[in-house]
Scaffold this motif. Sequence first.
Motif, short mmCIF file in Angstrom:
data_model
loop_
_atom_site.label_atom_id
_atom_site.label_comp_id
_atom_site.label_asym_id
_atom_site.label_seq_id
_atom_site.Cartn_x
_atom_site.Cartn_y
_atom_site.Cartn_z
N VAL A 215 80.32 47.03 16.62
CA VAL A 215 80.57 48.34 15.82
C VAL A 215 82.12 48.46 15.41
CG1 VAL A 215 80.66 50.77 15.54
CG2 VAL A 215 78.63 49.94 16.26
N PHE B 205 79.68 48.53 10.64
CA PHE B 205 78.66 49.06 9.39
C PHE B 205 78.96 48.34 8.14
CE2 PHE B 205 79.55 52.49 12.53
CZ PHE B 205 78.30 52.56 12.99
N SER C 192 77.48 48.24 20.88
CA SER C 192 78.71 48.87 21.28
C SER C 192 78.33 49.42 22.55
CB SER C 192 79.01 50.05 20.25
OG SER C 192 80.07 50.70 20.82
N THR C 193 79.44 50.07 23.23
CA THR C 193 79.17 50.82 24.61
C THR C 193 78.69 52.21 24.24
OG1 THR C 193 81.28 51.65 24.49
CG2 THR C 193 81.03 49.46 25.70
N TYR C 194 78.86 52.59 22.92
CA TYR C 194 78.39 53.80 22.63
C TYR C 194 76.71 54.20 22.73
CZ TYR C 194 82.44 53.73 19.52
OH TYR C 194 83.87 53.57 19.27
N SER C 195 76.21 55.32 22.76
CA SER C 195 75.06 55.52 23.20
C SER C 195 73.86 55.27 22.08
CB SER C 195 74.68 56.92 23.52
OG SER C 195 74.53 57.77 22.59
N GLY D 217 71.30 57.04 21.13
CA GLY D 217 70.98 58.07 20.62
C GLY D 217 71.78 58.50 19.46
N ASP D 218 73.06 58.32 19.53
CA ASP D 218 74.11 58.86 18.70
C ASP D 218 74.05 57.71 17.46
OD1 ASP D 218 74.80 60.68 20.16
OD2 ASP D 218 76.77 59.89 20.84
N PHE D 219 73.80 56.26 17.70
CA PHE D 219 74.30 55.15 16.70
C PHE D 219 73.09 54.64 16.14
CE2 PHE D 219 78.95 54.75 16.15
CZ PHE D 219 79.19 55.62 17.33
N LEU E 22 72.39 56.02 12.43
CA LEU E 22 73.65 55.48 11.92
C LEU E 22 73.66 54.11 11.24
CD1 LEU E 22 76.11 56.55 10.68
CD2 LEU E 22 77.47 56.18 12.70
N LYS F 243 75.46 47.90 24.68
CA LYS F 243 75.86 46.71 25.53
C LYS F 243 75.22 46.63 26.90
CE LYS F 243 80.04 45.02 22.72
NZ LYS F 243 81.36 44.97 22.77
N ASP F 244 75.35 47.81 27.38
CA ASP F 244 74.72 47.83 28.82
C ASP F 244 73.34 47.57 29.07
OD1 ASP F 244 74.91 50.50 27.53
OD2 ASP F 244 74.07 51.42 29.41
N GLU F 245 72.39 47.85 27.75
CA GLU F 245 71.02 47.63 27.54
C GLU F 245 70.74 45.99 27.10
OE1 GLU F 245 69.22 50.80 25.93
OE2 GLU F 245 70.27 52.34 26.97
N LEU F 246 71.82 45.43 26.78
CA LEU F 246 71.51 44.05 26.12
C LEU F 246 70.76 42.94 27.12
CD1 LEU F 246 72.49 42.38 23.86
CD2 LEU F 246 74.15 41.27 25.03
N HIS G 46 87.00 53.54 25.46
CA HIS G 46 85.98 52.48 24.84
C HIS G 46 86.52 51.21 25.04
CE1 HIS G 46 84.38 50.01 21.67
NE2 HIS G 46 83.17 50.73 21.98
N ALA H 85 80.52 47.16 30.76
CA ALA H 85 79.42 46.48 30.14
C ALA H 85 79.42 45.01 30.46
CB ALA H 85 79.79 46.99 28.51
N ARG I 203 73.89 41.09 35.73
CA ARG I 203 72.49 40.72 35.33
C ARG I 203 72.21 39.21 35.34
NH1 ARG I 203 73.20 44.86 31.93
NH2 ARG I 203 73.00 43.64 30.06
N ARG J 152 80.21 57.44 29.55
CA ARG J 152 79.90 57.31 28.01
C ARG J 152 79.68 59.00 27.58
NH1 ARG J 152 75.62 53.35 26.80
NH2 ARG J 152 74.04 54.73 27.83
N ARG K 57 82.31 60.93 25.30
CA ARG K 57 81.74 61.73 23.77
C ARG K 57 82.17 63.10 23.94
NH1 ARG K 57 76.43 62.18 25.03
NH2 ARG K 57 75.44 60.48 23.58
N ILE L 110 81.02 59.05 17.23
CA ILE L 110 80.17 59.12 16.04
C ILE L 110 80.51 59.81 14.92
CG2 ILE L 110 78.89 61.22 17.14
CD1 ILE L 110 77.03 58.45 15.19
N ALA M 133 73.19 64.19 15.89
CA ALA M 133 73.18 63.77 17.46
C ALA M 133 72.99 64.89 18.46
CB ALA M 133 74.08 62.81 17.57
#
Lengths: 115, 510
Positions: free
Chosen positions: A53, A61, A80-83, A85-87, A90, A102-105, B331, B339, B346, B377, B381, B387, B399
Amino acid sequence: MRLLLVDDDANFRRLARRLLEADGYDVVGSARDATEGLRLAGELAPDVMLVDVNLPDASGFELAARLGREHPGTTVLLTSTYSRGDFEQLARSAGADGFVPKDELSGAELDRRIT
Amino acid sequence: MKIRGEYRPVARADFAVARILAATAAEEVLYAELLAAIGDSLDWDFGAWWEISDDAASLRCIETWRSGLLQDGDFETLTRQTTLATGIGLPGRVWATERPAWIVDVTVDPNFPRGTGALLAGLHSGFAFPVQSARGAVGVIEMFATRMHEPDDELLQTMASLGSQLGQLIERRRAEREVRESNERRRAILDAALDCVITIDHLGCVVEFNPAAERTFGYRADEAIGREMAELIIPPALRVRHRDGFSRLLKTGQEHVIDKRLELMGMRSDGSEFPVELTITRIDLPGPPMFTGYLRDITERKRAEVELRASRARIVDAADEARRRLEHDLHDGAQTRLANLGILLRLARGKLEPSGEAGALLDEAIDDLAETTRELRELARGIHPAILTQGGLDPALRALAARSRVRARLGAVPQRRMPQRVEATVYFVVAEALTNVTRYAEAERVEIDIEDGPKHVRVVIRDDGRGGADPAGGSGLRGLADRVAALEGSFEVTSPPGEGTTLHAVIPCA
């Protein structure tokens, strides 16, 4: 699946490449900013682009919107490291195909996002 | 002073007193002159004027006179030092009865405390009469002679009549003095006042213009008095309105401007305009109405208010910027490292057997890291929502609404980007309100409406909870109100018990 990484963090590029290659992806290249990403997108014609992002020369974007126009066949996922739900929304409204934190990549996570 | 001729002593005394009363003798010599006029005319030797104390408890000698024949001053000193209660001594007796009295020989009188002094001075006969005003005796005058005199009723009657005249004179003088002193006090107050005091008559003309008004408006009082106030100190653009209002006030007596604190513009003699604070009072006296205005130059205060508002806005901006920077640092720093660490773990996990102790430990580390990442996070926020920076109000508020534990309906949200301070304020108003609804309101639903106007953004948040929220309480509403006020907006909470809570914020965005 041929994938191009765009992220200004060299560590992330290195680790994500190894992770995704281990999950069966063919990481054909990586770029450190939007300009390079756009150039490599043209040169390498990847199936998927994983775009951070926050890029040094543009936002993810903006790059996603341009890729959508210039390379409509390429799936663009923002990360990104953002959540999520937020992004997620968008990212989609900007023209990307989804958002992967990124933590779920993982390869499986990308598979679910690629249409 | 002695009136000579063929008149009898009583008539001479009457004339002499009348002459003094006709002249305007200064108060400080009046009593002495009157005593001398009476004593000289009657050819008596010592006189004293007694005054009743303010608490009507005693008589005190305030003036004495003695003829040239009376050399001994001890009796005079004694008299000046004596205080008498009602009924005591010759003056006390007259005070008690309010009638003149005569003692043929005071040296042998049983009710004359100064008898020995009189004896030593060679004084014998004495008479006294009350000084009467409309409100009763205000003093007593006594006279003594070295000779013995039999009581003289005619003299006493004349003296009683004189006493009434003197009483009226003294009352009038006292009233005049009080008015004079009151005027002097008022003048001193007006002169020393820091505020401008301007009085106008029913024609709108200046009748009073104190030194502060002179300094503030640049006119001398003698230049201002008599001129119409409107043309003097009211800017041309406001004069018609002022005259209309003044005329309406005189006609209808409607006093909505009276005794209120008003802020308007004033004008100096050089035509420059400046803000003033004004309070108008009506002077409650018979005759045509008069009005006094108390004005204060509030240029400095206005400047300070502007600076205060700017300063508050700068503080809000600085705080927002600090929050954005902190979120950005988190961030780019810790969150990015975590991250990457997650990916590394992993990758390592992929190298190990699915079962086995090392793999289990690594799984635990991966889970812990995921939890830490989520917490960080949330923390980031809360500090400042990325956001909002990245996408503006619409995605940020959606959100927020989506995460709300109470069912939230969010109406249309402005799509345009606004100044960061406005977006942040709207966001935090909604975020804090949703937190309050979740924690305190016991509500089932909450509605959020954002109205975008050319100059303001209006935020209305209503819930169907129990109400009774205290905006001054520790629920964070106070901080929100301060934040909105720093942007010169308004913030209002309506929360009747049992009827839900409505939060209404208007934030300037022009």
